[in-house]
Design an enzyme around this catalytic site. Structure first.
Site, PDB file in Angstrom:
ATOM      1  N   HIS A 204       0.831  -1.203   0.000  1.00 41.32           N
ATOM      2  CA  HIS A 204       0.000   0.000   0.000  1.00 41.32           C
ATOM      3  C   HIS A 204       0.866   1.252   0.000  1.00 41.32           C
ATOM      4  O   HIS A 204       2.042   1.223   0.350  1.00 41.32           O
ATOM      5  CB  HIS A 204      -0.915   0.021   1.224  1.00 41.32           C
ATOM      6  CG  HIS A 204      -0.162   0.177   2.520  1.00 41.32           C
ATOM      7  ND1 HIS A 204       0.543  -0.862   3.093  1.00 41.32           N
ATOM      8  CD2 HIS A 204       0.011   1.254   3.337  1.00 41.32           C
ATOM      9  CE1 HIS A 204       1.109  -0.439   4.208  1.00 41.32           C
ATOM     10  NE2 HIS A 204       0.822   0.844   4.383  1.00 41.32           N
ATOM     11  N   ASP A 206       0.335   5.072   1.827  1.00 38.29           N
ATOM     12  CA  ASP A 206      -0.462   5.496   2.972  1.00 38.29           C
ATOM     13  C   ASP A 206      -1.616   6.416   2.561  1.00 38.29           C
ATOM     14  O   ASP A 206      -1.429   7.380   1.810  1.00 38.29           O
ATOM     15  CB  ASP A 206       0.419   6.209   3.999  1.00 38.29           C
ATOM     16  CG  ASP A 206       1.440   5.275   4.618  1.00 38.29           C
ATOM     17  OD1 ASP A 206       1.134   4.073   4.771  1.00 38.29           O
ATOM     18  OD2 ASP A 206       2.560   5.740   4.945  1.00 38.29           O
ATOM     19  N   HIS A 353       4.653   0.248  -0.156  1.00 40.93           N
ATOM     20  CA  HIS A 353       5.438  -0.487   0.833  1.00 40.93           C
ATOM     21  C   HIS A 353       4.593  -1.533   1.533  1.00 40.93           C
ATOM     22  O   HIS A 353       3.367  -1.522   1.476  1.00 40.93           O
ATOM     23  CB  HIS A 353       6.079   0.467   1.849  1.00 40.93           C
ATOM     24  CG  HIS A 353       5.106   1.267   2.652  1.00 40.93           C
ATOM     25  ND1 HIS A 353       4.549   2.448   2.198  1.00 40.93           N
ATOM     26  CD2 HIS A 353       4.576   1.073   3.889  1.00 40.93           C
ATOM     27  CE1 HIS A 353       3.736   2.938   3.112  1.00 40.93           C
ATOM     28  NE2 HIS A 353       3.726   2.120   4.153  1.00 40.93           N
ATOM     29  N   ARG A 369       5.450   7.607  13.102  1.00 41.51           N
ATOM     30  CA  ARG A 369       5.481   8.069  11.712  1.00 41.51           C
ATOM     31  C   ARG A 369       4.879   9.465  11.617  1.00 41.51           C
ATOM     32  O   ARG A 369       3.891   9.768  12.283  1.00 41.51           O
ATOM     33  CB  ARG A 369       4.671   7.102  10.833  1.00 41.51           C
ATOM     34  CG  ARG A 369       4.770   7.374   9.337  1.00 41.51           C
ATOM     35  CD  ARG A 369       3.872   6.436   8.568  1.00 41.51           C
ATOM     36  NE  ARG A 369       2.480   6.877   8.568  1.00 41.51           N
ATOM     37  CZ  ARG A 369       1.446   6.089   8.245  1.00 41.51           C
ATOM     38  NH1 ARG A 369       1.640   4.821   7.944  1.00 41.51           N
ATOM     39  NH2 ARG A 369       0.215   6.565   8.262  1.00 41.51           N
TER      40      ARG A 369
END
Length: 414
Positions: A204, A206, A353, A369
């Site tokens: 995916h 984000d 990723h 993150r």
């Protein structure tokens, strides 16, 4: 990190362990975090969590509701202000390693908390070109500095469903946290078999369902599992370049629906708050990066539900084909093995990723993150193939004509 207080009524052994935690949180050193903790604490002591040095960054799910995001035009991408040779950034590094031909660069000797604005611009350009950049041993890079770097690159994104730090003042920080005993009570431990995810739907980018999906994204690992916990990134530039010319031209005419609905429903089933109503957004299947001018496949099976304007059977076939195209990206992906304190910074616009789940739940994995908001995805007639530009710069003639009657062979196999 708040200092670890010593209980004046505690035993000398407890005080010694508290000092060990304080030293770990402050320094990190070169030890993997799980190895360091296991040297100082028994399993029972770790389970109590009283001395865990990152309690303030554990996930929480506040009962709040945010308004829907409106489309924005973020500030001009900082990568456009960078020196193309990146002299300020590279001169500060002790080594620069390209990990593969298509994606991934590791910088040694750089301290993220000490970057000048010029170096931040050049780092943005490097990330835009190489997809993902890795910097190890960034233990002293604080969450405040991580947020500051994200804000330098654009308005910060706030995730609608995932955990935010328990500290309570960090809504723009996304917490990634797995622990083998995180949702177990007492001795009631149950193994329910392998993951229900396929090996394709975990790939995916984000929150691509947002009108303005994230651009530059930083990820710092606080605690590393004993083994595994790796992350893979695949290059959207190369994913586009690996397609035939007829397929590229076809996909460039299409758009896809990216949906937040499944993610929101999953959060509700888990008993977590959905802080912003889920949305579905239409984006092009091919987008052009505003800094590099290179075309990228903008697709991920995690959020794309269907392709607009074509029959369902055709859409389903394309989704399956593109999902497999990404998942089998052995020639345009990079795999990173984490240690505590390591940082990855990637361009969410042009990369996909996935985590490696073979050992999730065996030991703790904890990360934070921060993501800057990017532009609304657009294709451009002026966009170029990265691979063609590389070969053109070397003096090659680019021939796009399909050779009739010839089948492209798979190549030699041992």
């Amino acid at each position: 990190m708040a200092p670890v207080a010593l209980d004046q009524k505690s035993t000398p052994q407890a005080a010694e362990k508290a000092v060990a935690v304080k030293n770990f949180a402050a320094a990190g050193s070169t030890n993997r975090s799980t190895q360091y903790l296991s040297e100082h604490f028994s399993a029972g002591e770790l389970a109590s969590e009283d001395d865990y040095p990152f309690n303030e960054f554990k996930p929480s799910f506040p009962e709040v509701h945010w308004e829907a995001l409106e489309p924005i035009e973020p500030p001009t991408d900082r990568g456009l202000f960078a020196d193309k040779e990146k002299k300020a950034l590279f001169s500060a590094a002790t080594a620069v390693h390209d990990l593969t031909k298509t994606i991934g660069t590791e910088l040694e000797g750089i301290k993220l908390g000490q970057l000048t604005d010029q170096q931040k611009d050049e780092l943005a350009l490097l990330v835009a070109e190489r997809g993902v950049v890795f910097l190890r041993n960034q233990h002293d890079w604080t969450i405040e500095q991580q947020l500051e770097l994200g804000k330098y690159w654009g308005p910060l994104h706030r995730h609608a469903t995932t955990g935010v730090p328990a500290r309570g003042d960090l809504d723009a920080v996304h917490v990634v946290y797995t622990h083998p005993d995180a949702k177990l009570e007492g001795e009631n431990k149950v193994y329910r078999g392998p993951s229900q995810h396929s090996r394709t739907d975990l790939w995916h980018s984000d929150v691509t369902y947002e009108v303005n999906p994230p651009s530059y994204t930083s990820f710092k690992l606080l605690v590393s599992p004993e083994a595994g916990g790796d992350t893979l990134w695949a290059s959207g530039y190369a994913a586009y370049d690996r397609l035939s010319y007829p397929m590229r031209e076809y996909l460039e005419k299409l758009t896809a629906i990216h949906s937040a609905v499944d993610q929101a429903e999953g959060a509700r089933r888990a008993g977590n708050t959905v802080r912003r109503d889920p949305v579905e957004t239409e984006h092009p299947l091919v987008r052009t990066h505003p800094v590099t001018g290179w075309k990228s496949l903008f697709f991920n099976s995690g959020f794309v539900k269907y392709i607009v304007g074509i029959p369902k059977a055709e859409s389903d076939y394309l989704l399956a084909f593109l999902s497999q195209h990404i998942a089998s990206a052995t020639d345009f992906s990079v795999r990173f093995k984490w240690n505590a304190g390591d940082v990855a910074i990637w361009d969410n616009r042009t990369n996909i990723h996935t985590a490696v789940l073979e050992d999730v739940g065996v030991s703790r994995r904890h990360a934070v993150r921060v993501a800057a908001t990017g532009e609304i995805p657009r294709d451009s007639v002026d966009g170029k193939s990265r691979e063609e530009e590389i070969f053109r710069a070397r003096g090659y003639k680019i021939e796009r004509q399909v050779q009739r009657g010839l089948r492209r062979q798979a190549g030699y196999k041992d």
